[in-house]
Scaffold this active site. Sequence first.
Site, short mmCIF file in Angstrom:
data_model
loop_
_atom_site.label_atom_id
_atom_site.label_comp_id
_atom_site.label_asym_id
_atom_site.label_seq_id
_atom_site.Cartn_x
_atom_site.Cartn_y
_atom_site.Cartn_z
N VAL A 127 0.87 -1.19 0.00
CA VAL A 127 0.00 0.00 0.00
C VAL A 127 0.90 1.23 0.00
O VAL A 127 1.81 1.35 0.81
CB VAL A 127 -0.90 0.03 1.27
N GLU A 136 6.88 2.11 -1.05
CA GLU A 136 6.68 0.91 -1.87
C GLU A 136 7.68 0.81 -3.03
O GLU A 136 7.73 -0.21 -3.70
CB GLU A 136 5.25 0.89 -2.44
N HIS A 289 13.54 14.79 -25.10
CA HIS A 289 13.41 15.83 -26.14
C HIS A 289 12.85 15.26 -27.43
O HIS A 289 12.42 16.01 -28.31
CB HIS A 289 14.74 16.59 -26.35
N ASP A 338 16.99 14.27 -19.55
CA ASP A 338 16.51 14.02 -20.91
C ASP A 338 16.27 12.53 -21.12
O ASP A 338 17.03 11.84 -21.80
CB ASP A 338 17.54 14.56 -21.92
N GLY A 432 19.50 12.71 -35.33
CA GLY A 432 18.82 11.44 -35.65
C GLY A 432 19.26 10.30 -34.75
O GLY A 432 18.63 9.24 -34.71
N SER A 434 19.59 10.76 -31.49
CA SER A 434 19.00 11.09 -30.19
C SER A 434 18.10 9.97 -29.68
O SER A 434 17.35 9.36 -30.46
CB SER A 434 18.16 12.36 -30.29
N GLY A 435 18.15 9.75 -28.37
CA GLY A 435 17.32 8.73 -27.73
C GLY A 435 17.94 7.35 -27.78
O GLY A 435 17.60 6.48 -26.99
C1 4AZ Z 1 20.64 15.46 -32.35
O1 4AZ Z 1 20.22 16.55 -32.75
C2 4AZ Z 1 22.04 15.38 -31.86
N1 4AZ Z 1 26.97 15.36 -31.39
C3 4AZ Z 1 22.48 14.23 -31.25
C4 4AZ Z 1 23.77 14.14 -30.81
C5 4AZ Z 1 24.63 15.20 -30.96
C6 4AZ Z 1 24.21 16.35 -31.56
C7 4AZ Z 1 22.91 16.44 -32.04
C8 4AZ Z 1 26.02 15.08 -30.43
O2 4AZ Z 1 19.92 14.46 -32.38
#
Ligand code: 4AZ
Length: 516
Positions: A127, A136, A289, A338, A432, A434-435
């Site tokens: 709980v 928890e 992001h 992020d 591209g 990113s993530g």
């Molecule tokens: C982007 O905009 C991005 N050099 C990802 C990594 C880096 C810069 C830009 C690092 O997705």
Amino acid sequence: MTSTLGPPPPYYENRGFQPEPLYAARQAAGAAPYPQLFSTNPPSVPSYMPRVATHQPSPPAARPPRRTCAASLRKTIIIILSILIVICCAIAAFFIWYFVENTCLSSLVGCGSSGVCMSPSQWCDGVSDCPNGEDETRCVRLFGPNFILEVYSPVSNSWYPVCHDDWNDDYGKIACRDMGYNVDTYFYSHGVPPEASFKSYMKLNTSAGNIDLYKKLYNSGSCATGNVVSLRCIECGLSSKGVSTMNRIVGGSGAVLGQWPWQVSLHVQGTHVCGGSIITHSWIVTAAHCVEGRLSDPHSWRVYAGILNQDEMLFRSGYKVQLIISHPDYDTDSKDNDVALMKLETPLSFTETVKPVCLPNPGMMFQPNQQCWISGWGAEYQGGKTSNNLNYVAVPLIERSRCNAVFIYNGMILPTMICAGDLAGGVDSCQGDSGGPLVTLHHSVWWLVGDTSWGTGCATPNKPGVYGNMTVFTDWIYRNMQVKYSELFSYILRPHILKCSSTLKKLINKCDLHDK
Ligand code: 4AZ
């Protein structure tokens, strides 16, 4: 000229001209306002008494100069002492308030920084009693690279390893479920010799009957087998292909199928937008992001796993997203926190080419210069278009203090971030990527060290890539994978209002309580 005939203008006193000061002072209040012209006891010099009726008590008599000085000194001392007493009282009141607000009575346990106190029996009882559910969510953890199961004791505010005596898979499944894993992914519980010599263990009281796991555990100084539980809740971090350290992302190499089986491509309207990492059948870790603004709607997204070429993805339908949870403390400007989670509508089937990566356990230290790898379909040079093939490259970790140097990122690297790359330039993540994952190989297991977050340009000297520091996020990830939250969010609340999830979670905690 001043007239000597009429009554003089009203005035009260001029003590400086009273040779017999006590005389005037003895005048009763309200006594004849005017001087007696024929006094029985006339002053030797004119007495300057009030000449108008004031109905005021007579003013205090003037004192000889020495007494006045002593009195004013006494007065000053009294004032100073009073001020000191008031200051001391204020300080004492502050400390009393601080301790009452921030500490609990010895028999109670505090809920994080909220100041709320709980009985230890309310800890890990299923709980949610604390305002943020700390009672928890801090019950079990896997520690270090050997996944040593540890149980939290609210009484001593410490973590203890679990003795393997009488332990079995059923208990292992309960512990995994409580961390947020589905029992279907359960891998194993092994007894392993402890790395450090532990003074205290958590042991199972098997005679305690069919009660909750945590109520069966008690603190003991001995463990007959001498082994502690190593628990794997999911078979993660295994790649069927080795990595060649020969590099061609920016400066990287083309990946082969199964080499980075946790890597996914996240599409919006048929276009690759971001990368992500598989951590369970249903959950993907990506960057906050990537899912900002209108992209916070899960219906916008399709997830592709086990495919190397973007072209090929166009002929596939991908996995639908049921829920997106962005870190509540994500900051758009600084890129603090992020990280985001995506929950898939239908779980992924794990194959040789689709597998999860391991989340780092507390107690794992990633060293500066430790070799890590990044992968993704990002641009191969600054300003370029996304790549058709999955690329990867080796990037060493860079110490935060170094990355924060004035000529590198000048203090912009927060504790939720980690830098990796070559300060000479040449290798990096780019638009591209990113993530997507930043991983390392340790004890034959691949660990998710970070998620690609930001950087100035791509592969520029002294501007390395910046990644979300996954070690900081694992508690948040486990908490959000726990069924009670995600199910409620999926079915009761509209998923894309999750930006304000921390407040909603508090409300849900309260619902939990009231529903009991
Ligand atoms: C982007 O905009 C991005 N050099 C990802 C990594 C880096 C810069 C830009 C690092 O997705």
